[in-house]
Write a protein that holds these residues in place. Structure first.
Motif, PDB file in Angstrom:
ATOM      1  N   TYR A 170       0.630  -1.007   0.000  1.00 54.63           N
ATOM      2  CA  TYR A 170       0.299   0.129   0.094  1.00 54.63           C
ATOM      3  C   TYR A 170       0.701   1.240  -0.126  1.00 54.63           C
ATOM      4  CZ  TYR A 170       0.336  -1.764   4.738  1.00 54.63           C
ATOM      5  OH  TYR A 170       0.873  -2.618   5.784  1.00 54.63           O
ATOM      6  N   ALA A 171       0.187   2.027  -0.724  1.00 54.39           N
ATOM      7  CA  ALA A 171       1.284   3.209  -0.979  1.00 54.39           C
ATOM      8  C   ALA A 171       1.048   4.466   0.128  1.00 54.39           C
ATOM      9  CB  ALA A 171       0.952   4.134  -2.378  1.00 54.39           C
ATOM     10  N   LYS A 172      -0.132   4.366   0.895  1.00 57.29           N
ATOM     11  CA  LYS A 172      -0.425   5.626   1.870  1.00 57.29           C
ATOM     12  C   LYS A 172      -0.568   4.637   3.223  1.00 57.29           C
ATOM     13  CE  LYS A 172      -2.431   8.833  -1.506  1.00 57.29           C
ATOM     14  NZ  LYS A 172      -3.442   9.702  -1.651  1.00 57.29           N
ATOM     15  N   PRO A 173      -0.511   5.418   4.234  1.00 55.51           N
ATOM     16  CA  PRO A 173      -0.854   4.942   5.636  1.00 55.51           C
ATOM     17  C   PRO A 173      -2.214   4.355   5.445  1.00 55.51           C
ATOM     18  CG  PRO A 173       0.128   6.929   5.756  1.00 55.51           C
ATOM     19  CD  PRO A 173       0.083   6.810   4.438  1.00 55.51           C
ATOM     20  N   LEU A 174      -2.647   3.467   6.551  1.00 55.16           N
ATOM     21  CA  LEU A 174      -3.832   2.621   6.627  1.00 55.16           C
ATOM     22  C   LEU A 174      -4.142   2.644   8.140  1.00 55.16           C
ATOM     23  CD1 LEU A 174      -3.751  -0.149   4.232  1.00 55.16           C
ATOM     24  CD2 LEU A 174      -4.816   2.009   3.716  1.00 55.16           C
ATOM     25  N   ILE A 175      -4.991   2.891   8.532  1.00 54.19           N
ATOM     26  CA  ILE A 175      -5.589   2.434   9.803  1.00 54.19           C
ATOM     27  C   ILE A 175      -6.374   1.192   9.794  1.00 54.19           C
ATOM     28  CG2 ILE A 175      -6.905   3.556  11.822  1.00 54.19           C
ATOM     29  CD1 ILE A 175      -6.220   6.320  10.842  1.00 54.19           C
ATOM     30  N   THR A 176      -6.176   0.346  10.611  1.00 59.47           N
ATOM     31  CA  THR A 176      -6.635  -0.928  10.533  1.00 59.47           C
ATOM     32  C   THR A 176      -7.430  -1.303  12.018  1.00 59.47           C
ATOM     33  OG1 THR A 176      -5.014  -1.824   9.296  1.00 59.47           O
ATOM     34  CG2 THR A 176      -6.434  -3.437  10.187  1.00 59.47           C
ATOM     35  N   TYR A 177      -8.725  -1.624  11.691  1.00 67.52           N
ATOM     36  CA  TYR A 177      -9.590  -1.891  12.724  1.00 67.52           C
ATOM     37  C   TYR A 177      -9.574  -3.677  12.759  1.00 67.52           C
ATOM     38  CZ  TYR A 177     -13.717  -2.463  15.924  1.00 67.52           C
ATOM     39  OH  TYR A 177     -14.773  -2.700  16.548  1.00 67.52           O
ATOM     40  N   ILE A 178      -8.926  -3.889  14.068  1.00 68.94           N
ATOM     41  CA  ILE A 178      -8.635  -5.333  14.061  1.00 68.94           C
ATOM     42  C   ILE A 178      -9.787  -5.989  15.317  1.00 68.94           C
ATOM     43  CG2 ILE A 178      -6.953  -7.287  14.393  1.00 68.94           C
ATOM     44  CD1 ILE A 178      -5.063  -5.004  13.758  1.00 68.94           C
ATOM     45  N   LYS A 179     -10.602  -6.976  14.900  1.00 71.70           N
ATOM     46  CA  LYS A 179     -11.464  -7.578  15.860  1.00 71.70           C
ATOM     47  C   LYS A 179     -11.158  -9.137  15.807  1.00 71.70           C
ATOM     48  CE  LYS A 179     -16.048  -7.185  17.208  1.00 71.70           C
ATOM     49  NZ  LYS A 179     -17.374  -6.496  17.196  1.00 71.70           N
ATOM     50  N   ARG A 180     -10.852  -9.819  16.946  1.00 68.91           N
ATOM     51  CA  ARG A 180     -10.897 -11.190  17.151  1.00 68.91           C
ATOM     52  C   ARG A 180     -12.541 -11.712  17.313  1.00 68.91           C
ATOM     53  NH1 ARG A 180      -8.824 -14.294  22.405  1.00 68.91           N
ATOM     54  NH2 ARG A 180     -11.071 -13.807  22.821  1.00 68.91           N
ATOM     55  N   PHE A 181     -12.842 -12.713  16.578  1.00 69.70           N
ATOM     56  CA  PHE A 181     -14.059 -13.292  16.752  1.00 69.70           C
ATOM     57  C   PHE A 181     -14.205 -14.952  17.340  1.00 69.70           C
ATOM     58  CE2 PHE A 181     -13.186 -13.888  12.424  1.00 69.70           C
ATOM     59  CZ  PHE A 181     -13.703 -15.271  11.941  1.00 69.70           C
ATOM     60  N   SER A 182     -15.002 -15.242  17.882  1.00 64.86           N
ATOM     61  CA  SER A 182     -15.078 -16.753  18.575  1.00 64.86           C
ATOM     62  C   SER A 182     -16.313 -17.296  17.529  1.00 64.86           C
ATOM     63  CB  SER A 182     -15.063 -16.925  20.086  1.00 64.86           C
ATOM     64  OG  SER A 182     -16.099 -15.963  20.339  1.00 64.86           O
ATOM     65  N   GLY A 183     -16.708 -18.637  18.099  1.00 63.86           N
ATOM     66  CA  GLY A 183     -17.907 -19.463  17.485  1.00 63.86           C
ATOM     67  C   GLY A 183     -18.966 -18.801  17.913  1.00 63.86           C
ATOM     68  N   LEU A 184     -20.052 -19.249  17.232  1.00 63.78           N
ATOM     69  CA  LEU A 184     -21.415 -18.373  17.474  1.00 63.78           C
ATOM     70  C   LEU A 184     -21.870 -19.060  18.991  1.00 63.78           C
ATOM     71  CD1 LEU A 184     -23.181 -18.295  14.093  1.00 63.78           C
ATOM     72  CD2 LEU A 184     -22.124 -16.560  15.214  1.00 63.78           C
ATOM     73  N   TYR A 185     -21.660 -20.434  19.045  1.00 65.27           N
ATOM     74  CA  TYR A 185     -21.925 -21.118  20.205  1.00 65.27           C
ATOM     75  C   TYR A 185     -21.014 -21.560  21.215  1.00 65.27           C
ATOM     76  CZ  TYR A 185     -25.910 -21.132  16.739  1.00 65.27           C
ATOM     77  OH  TYR A 185     -26.790 -20.865  15.773  1.00 65.27           O
ATOM     78  N   ASP A 186     -19.755 -21.089  21.135  1.00 63.73           N
ATOM     79  CA  ASP A 186     -18.515 -21.266  21.960  1.00 63.73           C
ATOM     80  C   ASP A 186     -17.759 -19.949  22.204  1.00 63.73           C
ATOM     81  OD1 ASP A 186     -16.652 -21.359  20.055  1.00 63.73           O
ATOM     82  OD2 ASP A 186     -17.529 -23.375  19.554  1.00 63.73           O
ATOM     83  N   GLN A 187     -17.057 -20.330  22.881  1.00 60.41           N
ATOM     84  CA  GLN A 187     -15.916 -19.148  23.282  1.00 60.41           C
ATOM     85  C   GLN A 187     -14.613 -19.525  22.683  1.00 60.41           C
ATOM     86  OE1 GLN A 187     -16.438 -16.300  24.428  1.00 60.41           O
ATOM     87  NE2 GLN A 187     -18.877 -16.965  24.423  1.00 60.41           N
ATOM     88  N   ILE A 188     -14.597 -20.293  21.534  1.00 67.07           N
ATOM     89  CA  ILE A 188     -13.137 -20.866  21.105  1.00 67.07           C
ATOM     90  C   ILE A 188     -13.046 -19.638  20.190  1.00 67.07           C
ATOM     91  CG2 ILE A 188     -12.009 -22.521  19.748  1.00 67.07           C
ATOM     92  CD1 ILE A 188     -14.008 -24.418  21.201  1.00 67.07           C
ATOM     93  N   PRO A 189     -11.777 -19.056  19.907  1.00 63.38           N
ATOM     94  CA  PRO A 189     -11.280 -18.259  18.729  1.00 63.38           C
ATOM     95  C   PRO A 189     -11.396 -18.797  17.446  1.00 63.38           C
ATOM     96  CG  PRO A 189      -9.926 -18.001  20.684  1.00 63.38           C
ATOM     97  CD  PRO A 189     -10.881 -19.270  20.962  1.00 63.38           C
ATOM     98  N   ARG A 190     -11.945 -18.117  16.446  1.00 64.43           N
ATOM     99  CA  ARG A 190     -12.238 -18.782  15.219  1.00 64.43           C
ATOM    100  C   ARG A 190     -11.357 -17.999  14.344  1.00 64.43           C
ATOM    101  NH1 ARG A 190     -14.751 -22.398  17.269  1.00 64.43           N
ATOM    102  NH2 ARG A 190     -16.852 -23.127  16.749  1.00 64.43           N
TER     103      ARG A 190
END
Length: 593
Positions: A170-190
């Motif tokens: 990328y030629a210009k600076p980027l601000i990145t929004y980063i979000k970890r998510f887990s399963g819909l019915y458990d707390q295991i990171p997906r």
């Protein structure tokens, strides 16, 4: 050190006029201009801060609404069942990984266009197990070893990261929004969703509709790093290049004052966001706001220069038409002070105050010449009188010797009364003359009174009832001669003469602080009102003595006291038909006789 000539020049009339002119007109004028300039800058700063703060509030509101909407869109992506199923178990074979890549990208292509962002990536929680997928989306399988990925993987809360330009990515600076998510019915990171916000997207919120030249809008993270710079991302990824900016930010949510950044003065306004650890900053160049004031300042300087030139002409005019004539007049006055009155006759045809001064000075010179002639004549007469006094100086000694011869012959012929009377008269004469001195002692004055009373008793054949009451310490004090005898004579002649058996005189004296208080009291008929009234009239001395002798002694004593010691030492008289007369003399204590 300033010499006398410099001091005189400083105290000259012209220089004082210049100084007063400068202090009264120029200095207040400059102070007022400076105060106006400061207040103008302050007013502009406050107005700009208010306007900028209003804009930042609106920008903050719009940006936070956008971020909330973006988060909802990402949550919809995370809640996609197909994506959740694809990431539930890592592929075991290359065929399963290829199938995962095709299915995952197909689902993302259907969902990502609804997200308002520059680019969206979905990473498995362990990218190294998906090399084909990572290669297809243009990322390395070793991505999971990068710090930002590890930080996001370990955080439940979303994080932000600034990616600076990289060649081939990328030629210009980027601000990145980063979000970890887990399963819909458990707390295991997906997996992890990274959403890139480009410069163009941020400019929608951080570019004023009517932006001033040089105005900057900055977005700062919690470390004070600039994550977005509206002017070509000049400071993006760095701190604002002046530490005073951060000190100013600590003062509150609204900056007060200007800062200098790389030679440019800015007025800062900033606002902290509520839901994100960011601060929105507006930097407005002060020069753009004060352009009109600079024009006014230039006109003011031109006006001041013209004004000073005009003042110089006024000073020159005052010098030629006022100070030089007055200086010339002062030089003539100094000649008068040196008693040099020759060739000092001045004249001037001017009708103003300077002309009046010249004419009045010329008139004064004529009067001084007349007074000098009169003083010279008076001095000659004084010398003649002194010569006459010296020529008659033998008269008192001749009189003493004659009285002493009469007393001696009276004693030879057994006339003791005549001898005592002549002796008292000689003593009275000696004390009265006091060797020509005006100051004697109080004791000698009392001796004179006693000699006079004795003579009066012998002359009238009556005893005068007179009492003396004096403090011993007062008898040696200096005292003006011939003060008491005229008052005692007045009391005998006008108060007790008609009744020597019942009338009496009390002569007393005491010291009160720095004064001698003498009281002469009798129980006679009192002094007539007319005599008391004339005592306080400012009558010419020659006229007074030409009138009746009654009251002359009082007036003489009163005038001599006032002449020698001032009005505070005049006689105080209490008199009435039934109370007699009480005369109080207030005499200062002198240092020496």
């Amino acid at each position: 050190m300033m010499n006398k000539a410099s001091f005189r020049r400083l105290n000259s009339f012209r220089n004082r006029v210049i100084l007063i002119f400068f202090m009264i007109i120029i200095v207040p004028f400059l102070l007022f201009a400076y105060y106006t300039h400061i207040k103008s800058i302050e007013g502009i700063s406050n107005a700009n801060t208010g306007i900028s703060l209003s804009y930042l509030l609106q920008t903050k509101k719009n940006f936070e609404l956008y971020l909330t909407k973006l988060n909802d869109q990402i949550n919809e992506l995370i809640g996609n069942k197909q994506i959740q199923e694809y990431l539930e178990k890592p592929p075991q074979t290359s065929q399963e990984e290829e199938s995962f890549t095709v299915n995952m990208l197909t689902s993302l292509y259907q969902t990502i266009p609804s997200i308002d962002a520059f680019r969206v990536h979905v990473y498995p929680i362990r990218p190294s197990l998906y090399p084909t997928y990572m290669s297809t989306i243009g990322e390395s399988a070793e991505l999971e070893n990068e710090a930002w990925f590890q930080r996001s993987k370990a955080s439940v809360s979303p994080t932000w990261n600034l990616f600076m330009p990289q060649k081939g990515k990328y030629a210009k600076p980027l601000i990145t929004y980063i979000k970890r998510f887990s399963g819909l019915y458990d707390q295991i990171p997906r997996g992890i969703v990274s959403t890139d916000l480009s410069e163009d997207q941020l400019k929608r919120f951080f570019t004023p509709a009517e932006q001033m030249v040089g105005q900057k809008l900055l977005l700062l993270n919690e470390q004070g790093i600039v994550v977005f710079d509206s002017v070509d991302n000049k400071w993006t990824g760095e701190r604002v290049p002046v530490e005073s900016f951060y000190e100013l930010m600590k003062s509150g949510s609204r900056a007060t004052g200007s800062i200098d950044i790389q030679g440019t003065a800015y007025l800062p306004t900033y606002l902290r966001m509520d839901n994100e650890p960011w601060t929105i900053v507006s930097l407005t160049p002060l020069a753009e706001l004060t352009g009109t004031i600079r024009e006014i300042n230039r006109l003011f300087i031109i006006f001041l220069v013209v004004y000073l030139i005009g003042c110089m002409f006024v000073v020159v005019y005052l010098t030629i038409y006022f100070t030089q004539p007055i200086a010339q007049l002062v030089r003539h006055m100094r000649k008068v002070d040196k008693e040099d009155l020759q060739h000092l006759h001045l004249s001037s045809s001017r009708k103003d105050e300077v002309g009046w001064l010249y004419r009045e000075f010329d008139s004064l010179i004529h009067k001084i010449e007349g007074l000098v002639e009169a003083a010279s004549l008076s001095e000659r007469k004084k010398k003649e009188l002194e010569f006459q006094v010296l020529s008659h100086q033998i008269n008192p000694h001749f009189l003493y010797n004659t009285l002493e011869s009469i007393r001696w012959k009276a004693e030879i012929h057994g006339r003791s009364e005549i001898s005592e009377m002549v002796s008292a008269l000689g003593n009275l004469l000696r004390l009265s003359l006091n060797q020509g001195k005006e100051i004697t002692t109080l004791g000698r004055e009392i001796e004179q009174v006693k000699a006079y009373v004795w003579i009066e008793q012998a002359r009238m054949g009556k005893n005068v009832r007179i009492l003396y009451a004096f403090d011993d310490e007062t008898l040696e004090l200096p005292f003006l001669r011939l003060l008491l005898q005229p008052l005692i004579e007045n009391a005998i002649q006008h108060s007790i003469r008609d009744n020597f058996e019942k009338r009496k005189i009390l002569l007393s004296g005491r010291r009160e602080e720095d004064d001698i208080i003498i009281e002469i009291a009798d129980n006679g008929e009192g002094i007539p009102e007319e005599t008391l009234r004339k005592l306080h009239e400012d009558t010419d001395g020659n006229v007074m003595y030409a009138q009746s002798h009654k009251g002359v002694g009082l007036r003489n004593v009163n005038d001599r006291l006032r002449l020698y010691f001032g009005d505070n030492y005049k006689l105080t008289i209490e008199s009435g038909k039934d109370i007699g007369t009480k005369i109080t003399i207030k005499h200062p204590i002198l240092k020496e006789a």
